[in-house]
Design a protein around this motif. Sequence first.
Motif, short mmCIF file in Angstrom:
data_model
loop_
_atom_site.label_atom_id
_atom_site.label_comp_id
_atom_site.label_asym_id
_atom_site.label_seq_id
_atom_site.Cartn_x
_atom_site.Cartn_y
_atom_site.Cartn_z
N SER A 77 0.80 -1.22 0.00
CA SER A 77 0.00 0.00 0.00
C SER A 77 0.83 1.26 0.00
N ASP A 78 1.99 1.23 0.65
CA ASP A 78 2.82 2.44 0.75
C ASP A 78 3.22 2.97 -0.63
N ALA A 79 3.32 2.10 -1.61
CA ALA A 79 3.74 2.53 -2.94
C ALA A 79 2.79 3.57 -3.53
N PHE A 80 1.52 3.45 -3.23
CA PHE A 80 0.53 4.33 -3.83
C PHE A 80 0.57 5.72 -3.24
N PHE A 81 1.01 5.82 -2.00
CA PHE A 81 1.13 7.13 -1.37
C PHE A 81 2.45 7.79 -1.72
N GLY A 82 3.42 7.00 -2.17
CA GLY A 82 4.76 7.50 -2.45
C GLY A 82 4.88 8.31 -3.72
#
Length: 214
Positions: free
Chosen positions: A206-211
């Motif tokens: 999930s962190d990839a999408f906020f990055g």
Amino acid sequence: MTINISILNATGKLDNHIDCIEREIEQTLTKVKKYFKLENIDITVSPFQKGDESPSGIGGFAFNSHRVEILLDCSRDDINSVIENELLDVLSHEIHHALRLRFDTPSATLGEQLIMEGLACHFEHTITNGKPSSLFKDLQDYDWQESLKKMTSLLSESDFSVKKFFHGSHPEEFPKYAGYWVGFNLVANYIQNCKVTDTDMVGLDSDAFFGVLS
């Protein structure tokens, strides 16, 4: 390595709809298989419990990585039309949840739930050739980025209200289905920036999408 389809019809409420259900499920599976390998999935279909019916007449759940449930409001005169027009959307959404669960990606926090739902909504969008989701009919002009800003302090929290962020229990703060809309747009933004597909993203952290937010 099978896909089992079970119509749970002890009540007899689905008697007049079985052919329609089976046809639409098979058509949905044919389309989903163009994107993902499907195996070891149980798909069950049953009537809603009285009082729990969805306004749309259809609902779904992914109980785990191997079981998906579809619920139907058999009291509606137009239920066959609902099945024909909405089962593809709902079943593809829930199958996507089940497939993502196989990657053991965390889904406890608000941020993780935004992406979980956003990915499923985007796959639903893809498999229906861009058909607008019924969830988003009142959100097209809603500023998802402003909504995300209001959620930011809670993205890493697992103690959050699903009803507030996803189901509209506090409309003065977030409209109904805001969480789905924010998640969908986070995924769409990631695709635009990283040139990936629904297939590429199913197991992505999930962190990839906020990055990639500007």
